[in-house]
Design a protein around this motif. Structure first.
Motif, PDB file in Angstrom:
ATOM      1  N   ASP A 151      40.365  40.817  38.972  1.00 45.81           N
ATOM      2  CA  ASP A 151      40.608  39.413  39.769  1.00 45.81           C
ATOM      3  C   ASP A 151      41.585  38.475  39.201  1.00 45.81           C
ATOM      4  O   ASP A 151      42.272  37.874  39.846  1.00 45.81           O
ATOM      5  N   GLY A 152      41.576  38.162  38.091  1.00 44.62           N
ATOM      6  CA  GLY A 152      42.479  37.236  37.417  1.00 44.62           C
ATOM      7  C   GLY A 152      41.900  36.594  36.097  1.00 44.62           C
ATOM      8  O   GLY A 152      40.771  36.951  35.643  1.00 44.62           O
ATOM      9  N   ILE A 153      42.619  36.083  35.383  1.00 43.39           N
ATOM     10  CA  ILE A 153      42.715  35.388  34.141  1.00 43.39           C
ATOM     11  C   ILE A 153      42.904  33.916  34.120  1.00 43.39           C
ATOM     12  O   ILE A 153      44.052  33.527  34.725  1.00 43.39           O
ATOM     13  N   LYS A 154      42.112  32.979  33.941  1.00 39.33           N
ATOM     14  CA  LYS A 154      42.413  31.694  33.866  1.00 39.33           C
ATOM     15  C   LYS A 154      41.753  30.816  32.732  1.00 39.33           C
ATOM     16  O   LYS A 154      40.804  31.365  32.277  1.00 39.33           O
ATOM     17  N   SER A 155      42.355  29.391  32.742  1.00 42.25           N
ATOM     18  CA  SER A 155      41.711  28.596  31.590  1.00 42.25           C
ATOM     19  C   SER A 155      40.878  27.726  32.277  1.00 42.25           C
ATOM     20  O   SER A 155      41.182  27.410  33.442  1.00 42.25           O
ATOM     21  N   VAL A 156      39.745  27.647  31.805  1.00 41.67           N
ATOM     22  CA  VAL A 156      38.700  26.444  32.254  1.00 41.67           C
ATOM     23  C   VAL A 156      38.051  25.736  31.136  1.00 41.67           C
ATOM     24  O   VAL A 156      38.109  26.411  30.020  1.00 41.67           O
ATOM     25  N   ARG A 157      37.243  24.599  31.443  1.00 43.88           N
ATOM     26  CA  ARG A 157      36.444  24.233  30.537  1.00 43.88           C
ATOM     27  C   ARG A 157      35.119  24.609  30.653  1.00 43.88           C
ATOM     28  O   ARG A 157      34.591  24.786  31.655  1.00 43.88           O
ATOM     29  N   PHE A 158      34.449  24.868  29.171  1.00 44.69           N
ATOM     30  CA  PHE A 158      33.091  25.351  29.347  1.00 44.69           C
ATOM     31  C   PHE A 158      32.255  24.758  29.900  1.00 44.69           C
ATOM     32  O   PHE A 158      31.437  25.463  30.734  1.00 44.69           O
ATOM     33  N   LEU A 184      30.881  34.730  25.996  1.00 43.71           N
ATOM     34  CA  LEU A 184      29.606  34.641  27.140  1.00 43.71           C
ATOM     35  C   LEU A 184      29.986  35.619  28.190  1.00 43.71           C
ATOM     36  O   LEU A 184      31.236  35.559  28.704  1.00 43.71           O
ATOM     37  N   MET A 185      29.091  36.338  28.787  1.00 44.61           N
ATOM     38  CA  MET A 185      29.284  37.382  29.835  1.00 44.61           C
ATOM     39  C   MET A 185      28.395  37.308  31.020  1.00 44.61           C
ATOM     40  O   MET A 185      27.130  37.059  30.531  1.00 44.61           O
ATOM     41  N   THR A 186      28.757  36.844  32.174  1.00 47.97           N
ATOM     42  CA  THR A 186      27.865  36.612  33.224  1.00 47.97           C
ATOM     43  C   THR A 186      27.874  37.611  34.205  1.00 47.97           C
ATOM     44  O   THR A 186      29.041  38.296  34.726  1.00 47.97           O
ATOM     45  N   VAL A 187      26.851  38.301  34.599  1.00 50.98           N
ATOM     46  CA  VAL A 187      26.611  39.372  35.862  1.00 50.98           C
ATOM     47  C   VAL A 187      25.863  38.489  36.844  1.00 50.98           C
ATOM     48  O   VAL A 187      25.059  38.028  36.834  1.00 50.98           O
ATOM     49  N   ASP A 188      26.610  38.566  37.788  1.00 52.14           N
ATOM     50  CA  ASP A 188      25.800  37.945  39.333  1.00 52.14           C
ATOM     51  C   ASP A 188      24.782  38.954  39.661  1.00 52.14           C
ATOM     52  O   ASP A 188      24.699  39.777  39.636  1.00 52.14           O
ATOM     53  N   SER A 189      23.906  38.277  40.464  1.00 55.11           N
ATOM     54  CA  SER A 189      22.837  38.807  41.273  1.00 55.11           C
ATOM     55  C   SER A 189      23.332  39.993  42.000  1.00 55.11           C
ATOM     56  O   SER A 189      22.586  41.100  42.028  1.00 55.11           O
ATOM     57  N   ALA A 190      24.505  40.119  42.607  1.00 52.47           N
ATOM     58  CA  ALA A 190      24.861  41.299  43.552  1.00 52.47           C
ATOM     59  C   ALA A 190      25.280  42.645  42.625  1.00 52.47           C
ATOM     60  O   ALA A 190      24.572  43.519  43.100  1.00 52.47           O
ATOM     61  N   LEU A 191      25.942  42.307  41.503  1.00 49.45           N
ATOM     62  CA  LEU A 191      26.071  43.427  40.607  1.00 49.45           C
ATOM     63  C   LEU A 191      24.654  43.864  39.808  1.00 49.45           C
ATOM     64  O   LEU A 191      24.354  45.057  39.708  1.00 49.45           O
ATOM     65  N   LEU A 197      36.123  40.326  36.585  1.00 52.82           N
ATOM     66  CA  LEU A 197      36.156  41.818  36.709  1.00 52.82           C
ATOM     67  C   LEU A 197      35.322  41.817  37.916  1.00 52.82           C
ATOM     68  O   LEU A 197      34.489  41.504  38.269  1.00 52.82           O
ATOM     69  N   ARG A 198      36.019  42.619  39.005  1.00 59.46           N
ATOM     70  CA  ARG A 198      35.229  43.142  40.112  1.00 59.46           C
ATOM     71  C   ARG A 198      34.924  44.529  40.063  1.00 59.46           C
ATOM     72  O   ARG A 198      35.709  45.302  39.790  1.00 59.46           O
ATOM     73  N   ILE A 199      33.606  44.767  40.269  1.00 62.06           N
ATOM     74  CA  ILE A 199      33.012  46.172  40.100  1.00 62.06           C
ATOM     75  C   ILE A 199      32.754  46.665  41.648  1.00 62.06           C
ATOM     76  O   ILE A 199      31.800  45.956  41.992  1.00 62.06           O
ATOM     77  N   ASP A 200      33.381  47.620  42.133  1.00 58.78           N
ATOM     78  CA  ASP A 200      32.844  48.288  43.306  1.00 58.78           C
ATOM     79  C   ASP A 200      32.370  49.766  43.349  1.00 58.78           C
ATOM     80  O   ASP A 200      32.998  50.386  42.646  1.00 58.78           O
ATOM     81  N   MET A 201      31.055  49.843  43.770  1.00 52.85           N
ATOM     82  CA  MET A 201      30.381  51.192  43.786  1.00 52.85           C
ATOM     83  C   MET A 201      30.430  51.655  45.235  1.00 52.85           C
ATOM     84  O   MET A 201      29.351  51.336  46.010  1.00 52.85           O
ATOM     85  N   ARG A 235      30.172  40.955  40.491  1.00 59.61           N
ATOM     86  CA  ARG A 235      31.281  40.584  39.595  1.00 59.61           C
ATOM     87  C   ARG A 235      30.657  40.364  38.112  1.00 59.61           C
ATOM     88  O   ARG A 235      29.571  40.178  37.910  1.00 59.61           O
ATOM     89  N   ILE A 236      31.784  40.626  37.111  1.00 59.78           N
ATOM     90  CA  ILE A 236      31.302  40.466  35.860  1.00 59.78           C
ATOM     91  C   ILE A 236      32.294  39.391  35.479  1.00 59.78           C
ATOM     92  O   ILE A 236      33.559  39.492  35.510  1.00 59.78           O
ATOM     93  N   GLU A 237      31.927  38.408  34.783  1.00 61.61           N
ATOM     94  CA  GLU A 237      32.728  37.237  34.255  1.00 61.61           C
ATOM     95  C   GLU A 237      32.765  37.276  32.758  1.00 61.61           C
ATOM     96  O   GLU A 237      31.561  36.948  32.268  1.00 61.61           O
TER      97      GLU A 237
END
Length: 384
Positions: free
Chosen positions: A122-129, A155-162, A244-248, A254-256
Motif C-alpha cells: 500500500d505504501g512506504i513513508k517516513s514517520v516519527r516513531f 516493529l511489526m503490527t498485525v491489526d485485529s482484522a488480519l 502491506l495489505r493481505i487479502d484472503m 494489514r501488516i505494518e
C-alpha cells in the motif's frame, strides 16, 4: 429720519448676513472634509480587507489543512517541523526490497494458509516513531524483532482484522462467513501462537528480500499488545513504515512493518543505489588501471650512508679543509630511501666501474593492503 434703533437693526442684519455666510462656508468645508474622511476610511477598509487572509490561506501558511495532512508534500510550519524526517525516496533500493518481499510473501502465505492469498504494497513513508505508536488502532498484536547483523530492532503490527482472519483460516473456518470479532478482551494464548507463526513466516521472507543487499537474520524478540511496551527507539526518531495489505478472498487485514532509520544505517550506502550492482566511489576496473600505471611509474631511490643534524652556526662556520666525522663503520649498512620513506638497508660495494648497493633485508611494506597492486602485477606478468 432714521433713528438710532434703525441703525442698530441695520447693523444687526448686516452682522447676521455675514455670520450666515461664514457658517455656510464652514458647513460646506466640513461636508467636504467629512466626504474626504469617508473616502479615506473606505480606502483603509478596502486595504484592511485586502490584508485579511482567508481560512484556506491560513491553513496553507501553517500547513495544518486536514486534507493535506496525509500528503507527502507539506508546506509552512509543518514542513519545517517535519524537515528532520528522512524520506524513503532517498533510499530507492528499499522499494525494490519490499516489492520482492510482496512476491515472496504471496507464495509463503498461500502455503501457510492453504488459501488464495493476495499481498499488496500500500505504501512506504517516513514517520516519527512516537506518532506511529499513538496512531496504532487497538486491539493489535505488536511484534518486536531484532536485526542481528545490523544491531537494531524493528516493529511489526498485525491489526485485529488480519488476526481474526488468520485464526479463522487456520482453524478451518468456512469461506463466505463474516469473521466474528470479540472486542473488549485480550488475545488468548492460542490466538497469539497462531499469529506468531504467521509473523515468523513474514520475517523469514524479509530475510530473503534483504539477502541480495545484506546478510541479515531477523529474530522474534517478543509479542506485545500494549504500544507502550513496544518502544524500540526514541519517540522523535525517524523510521520507515511499510504498509502491506493481505487479502484472503472476503477476509484479510494489514501488516505494518516499521524499521527505524538507525537500524538501516549499516546498509545505508547500499540502499542509496538506484539499481543492484551500482558502484559508489569504488571501481575495480579503475583500481586495476591505476595500479598498472603505478607499477610503470619511475621513482628515485637514494642510498644514505649517514645522516646527522648540525646547528646552523656550525654549518655557517665551515671552511675549506674542515673534516666532518661520520659515526659509521666501513661495514655498516646504508639506508635505501624513496623520498622520506625507508625502503630497506643494503651494503655498499663496487660493480665494475660503478658504486653499487647490495640489498641485505626485505622491503618494508606499508600496513595498507597491496592486493590491488599485486593483482595488477600478476596481470602484467601474464600479459608479458
Amino acid at each position: 429720519m432714521a433713528g438710532p434703533d434703525d441703525d442698530f437693526d441695520d447693523l444687526a442684519a448686516e452682522w447676521g448676513a455675514a455670520m450666515a455666510e461664514q457658517v455656510g462656508e464652514a458647513e460646506g468645508d466640513a461636508a467636504d472634509w467629512a466626504a474626504k474622511l469617508a473616502d479615506t476610511s473606505d480606502v483603509a477598509d478596502r486595504k484592511a480587507a485586502d490584508r485579511v487572509l482567508t481560512q484556506d490561506e491560513v491553513d496553507g501558511l501553517l500547513g495544518f489543512n486536514p486534507d493535506e495532512l496525509g500528503l507527502s508534500e507539506q508546506s509552512g510550519i509543518r514542513a519545517i517541523i517535519n524537515s528532520a524526517l528522512v524520506s524513503y525516496e532517498r533510499l530507492p533500493m528499499l522499494e525494490i526490497v519490499f516489492d520482492r518481499l510482496v512476491r515472496l510473501l504471496t507464495t509463503s502465505l498461500r502455503n501457510f494458509t492453504s488459501d488464495n492469498v493476495e499481498v499488496s504494497l500500500d505504501g512506504i513513508k517516513s514517520v516519527r516513531f512516537g506518532d506511529y505508536l499513538n496512531s496504532i488502532p487497538l486491539p493489535a498484536i505488536l511484534s518486536v524483532f531484532r536485526a542481528e547483523q545490523w544491531d537494531g530492532f524493528g516493529l511489526m503490527t498485525v491489526d485485529s482484522a488480519l488476526t481474526y482472519s488468520i485464526i479463522d483460516v487456520l482453524l478451518g473456518g468456512r469461506r463466505g462467513v463474516t469473521t466474528m470479532k470479540v472486542e473488549g478482551r485480550p488475545y488468548t494464548t492460542i490466538e497469539t501462537s497462531l499469529v506468531q507463526r504467521m509473523i515468523e513466516v513474514v520475517l523469514a521472507d524479509a530475510e530473503h528480500a534483504f539477502r541480495p543487499i545484506s546478510e541479515i537474520h531477523f529474530s522474534l524478540d517478543r509479542l506485545e499488545t500494549n504500544p507502550r511496551f513496544a518502544a524500540i527507539t526514541r519517540s522523535a526518531n525517524a523510521a520507515i513504515l511499510v504498509n502491506l495489505r493481505i487479502d484472503m478472498e472476503d477476509r484479510g487485514g494489514r501488516i505494518e512493518m516499521l524499521i527505524p532509520y538507525a537500524t538501516l544505517e549499516p546498509i545505508r550506502d547500499v540502499l542509496l543505489q538506484q539499481f543492484m550492482g551500482e558502484k559508489f566511489g569504488r571501481d575495480a576496473t579503475w583500481e586495476g588501471h591505476l595500479a598498472t600505471e603505478i607499477w610503470q611509474a619511475k621513482a628515485d631511490v637514494h642510498a644514505v650512508l649517514y645522516e646527522k643534524r648540525l646547528p646552523l652556526r656550525e654549518i655557517m662556520n665551515l671552511d675549506v679543509g674542515d673534516t666532518l666525522m661520520l659515526d659509521v663503520k666501513p661495514d655498516d649498512l646504508v639506508e635505501l630511501r624513496c623520498g622520506d620513506q625507508v625502503l630497506t638497508e643494503g651494503r655498499m660495494g663496487r660493480a665494475g666501474e660503478h658504486v653499487a648497493v647490495q640489498v641485505m633485508r626485505p622491503l618494508r611494506r606499508s600496513n595498507t593492503t597491496l592486493a590491488a597492486f599485486e593483482a595488477a602485477g600478476q596481470v602484467r606478468k601474464e600479459a608479458s
